[in-house]
Design an enzyme around this catalytic site. Structure first.
Site, mmCIF file in Angstrom:
data_model
loop_
_atom_site.group_PDB
_atom_site.id
_atom_site.type_symbol
_atom_site.label_atom_id
_atom_site.label_comp_id
_atom_site.label_asym_id
_atom_site.label_seq_id
_atom_site.Cartn_x
_atom_site.Cartn_y
_atom_site.Cartn_z
ATOM 1 N N ILE A 1 13.987 -24.332 80.621
ATOM 2 C CA ILE A 1 12.704 -24.908 81.020
ATOM 3 C C ILE A 1 12.908 -26.287 81.662
ATOM 4 O O ILE A 1 13.775 -27.062 81.245
ATOM 5 C CB ILE A 1 11.784 -25.004 79.780
ATOM 6 N N VAL B 1 15.614 -26.717 75.004
ATOM 7 C CA VAL B 1 16.415 -26.673 76.227
ATOM 8 C C VAL B 1 16.297 -25.313 76.909
ATOM 9 O O VAL B 1 16.467 -25.209 78.124
ATOM 10 C CB VAL B 1 17.891 -26.994 75.913
ATOM 11 N N GLU B 2 15.981 -24.292 76.151
ATOM 12 C CA GLU B 2 15.945 -22.940 76.713
ATOM 13 C C GLU B 2 14.542 -22.560 77.176
ATOM 14 O O GLU B 2 14.217 -22.688 78.344
ATOM 15 C CB GLU B 2 16.503 -21.956 75.680
ATOM 16 N N MET B 3 13.672 -22.114 76.273
ATOM 17 C CA MET B 3 12.346 -21.655 76.691
ATOM 18 C C MET B 3 11.240 -22.653 76.366
ATOM 19 O O MET B 3 10.152 -22.573 76.930
ATOM 20 C CB MET B 3 12.053 -20.287 76.073
#
Length: 461
Positions: free
Chosen positions: A223, A265-267
């Protein structure tokens, strides 16, 4: 001065002989007590005694009891180095647990043990100089090998042609039993951006089905363009892994699916309550979902995703067809590469249906991988240690699958190998203690290219 050093060395070696000889007798008594108290069957005791009578426990248990004079100068360091190296590769106590409870057996441990027995590689020469006659005799080897192959039957895929409990690798089954309705929901969720905070990131973003189940980046982009800290593993055949993630922090596919959506950090979703609320607003989705599950929740959403991911298996590779009897499925070079793959014992860790994914292994058994890499250590380099805080687990990672490996560059958890041949060189050097010729690297790489399977009836590209 030289004479003094020589005398000290002789004293240390003699002391080492005496120490280990004493320990052999001590541990033999301990063995009898252990077996008597452990409720081992007669057959199980027979197997265990092969290990104890040949001194396997000295280097392959983390808590071998040594007498006080094992701390004689030089002797202590020799003993501790042997124990450290032995523990890194194989733990006997895990196997002993599996004797009583086969569900605790590791397919990898069985494979490692089988290879060293077949090749007469254990105990090592230094150990034999101390323990004369400690190498298993033919009857002992036959006893253990027959036991190993009997235990391996439990790991063979059901209703799959070409399985063989004498072989360390097996073909992928054509299907895994799943719930079709849950799979359909899981497929939609796998492609749905509402799992992410701003709607831009899907499961498919990092695990692209047209790219071998990965994104082919060193680290994934999450993201707001944020970069992750580790190379994304493939989603294909993940159903065959014994745990998920490099560090094993997820027990199964549903558990794995629960991590990225709220990872900043991911979604980047703030919470699962927020995610559930977004799906609750979609009346069509809600009605469809409630026909299958009692409610929309983290548990049901991730269960559906996990059920879909069970279908992401890739049977019918050239190698699978070879294992099933089609000896024309591989080229002469690939067959040679497969023989080298076995010769260098790659199939002990990259074993079973998935050719990996069944154990945590230490990266750098035969050299300091991280020092040689020449870059600072990162959190991702901790491996399993990040979850357990056990020093034994530092730099120990879940072994990746080799299925479709030709499609998933870059390689290693840190993406340090940019092509498959470089990955082969790294693994042969640090995990097999080999210095292969270029032709051998080429042959093994060619074999690995035969592991590309089919998805939905078409070979992956």
């Amino acid at each position: 001065m030289k004479k003094f050093v020589l005398k000290a060395a002789v004293v240390a070696i003699v002391g080492y002989l005496g120490v280990v000889g004493y320990v052999h007798q001590y541990d033999k008594g301990q063995m009898e007590k252990l077996l008597a108290e452990g409720n081992y069957s007669t057959e199980q005791q027979k197997i265990a005694k092969v290990f104890f009578n040949n001194g396997c426990q000295y280097c392959h248990t983390p808590s071998a009891e040594l007498p006080f004079y094992a701390h004689v100068p030089l002797v202590d360091s020799m003993l501790q180095n042997d124990i450290k190296e032995g523990n890194r590769v194989f733990l006997l106590n895990k196997l002993l647990d599996g004797l009583k409870d086969p569900s605790k057996l590791s397919e990898v441990d069985l494979a490692k043990l089988e290879r060293v027995i077949e090749n007469d590689e254990m105990p090592i020469a230094k150990f034999l100089h101390i323990h004369w006659g400690s190498r298993p005799d033919e009857d002992e080897k036959t006893t253990v090998l027959n036991w190993i192959r009997e235990q391996r039957k439990a790991f063979l895929p059901a209703n799959t042609e070409g399985t063989d409990n004498h072989r360390l690798v097996q073909p992928i089954p054509d299907e895994i039993m799943t719930d079709a309705a849950k799979v359909a929901l899981g497929h939609k969720l796998f492609m749905d951006g509402r799992l992410s905070g701003d709607g831009t990131i899907q499961c498919h973003t990092c695990h692209q089905l047209d790219k071998g189940g990965v994104d082919r980046l060193d680290v994934s982009t999450g993201i707001e363009g944020k970069k992750g800290g580790i190379n994304a593993p493939t989603v294909f055949n993940a159903a065959f892994n014994f745990v998920q993630f490099w560090d094993g922090r997820a027990t199964d596919l549903a558990d794995q699916a629960g991590g990225p959506p709220t990872n900043p950090v991911e979604m980047g979703s703030h919470s699962w309550d927020d995610i559930v609320a977004r799906f609750e607003l979609d009346e069509d989705f809600k009605q469809e979902f409630l026909k299958i599950y009692p409610q929309i929740s983290k548990e049901t959403l991730t269960n559906a995703i996990g059920e879909y991911e069970k279908t992401l298996i890739t049977p019918n590779s050239d190698f699978d067809r070879y294992l099933k009897g089609d000896k024309t499925a591989l080229t002469a070079q690939q067959i040679k590469g497969y023989e080298l793959f076995k010769q260098y014992k790659c199939d002990t860790c990259h074993t079973g249906v998935n050719m990996g994914g069944q154990s945590y292994e230490y990266l750098g058994i035969y050299g300091d991988y991280f020092k040689d890499r020449g870059t600072p250590l990162t959190d991702a380099d901790q491996g399993r240690f990040a979850q357990t805080q056990d020093p034994y687990d530092m730099h120990r990672f879940k072994v990746p699958s080799l299925r479709n490996i030709a499609l998933t560059a870059p390689y290693m958890h840190d993406a340090s190998a940019k092509d498959l041949k470089e990955a082969v060189r790294i693994m042969l050097k640090y995990q097999s203690n080999a210095k292969p010729q270029q032709q051998e690297v080429d042959d093994i790489t060619s074999f690995l290219e035969s592991l590309t399977g089919e998805f939905e009836g078409k070979k992956l590209q």
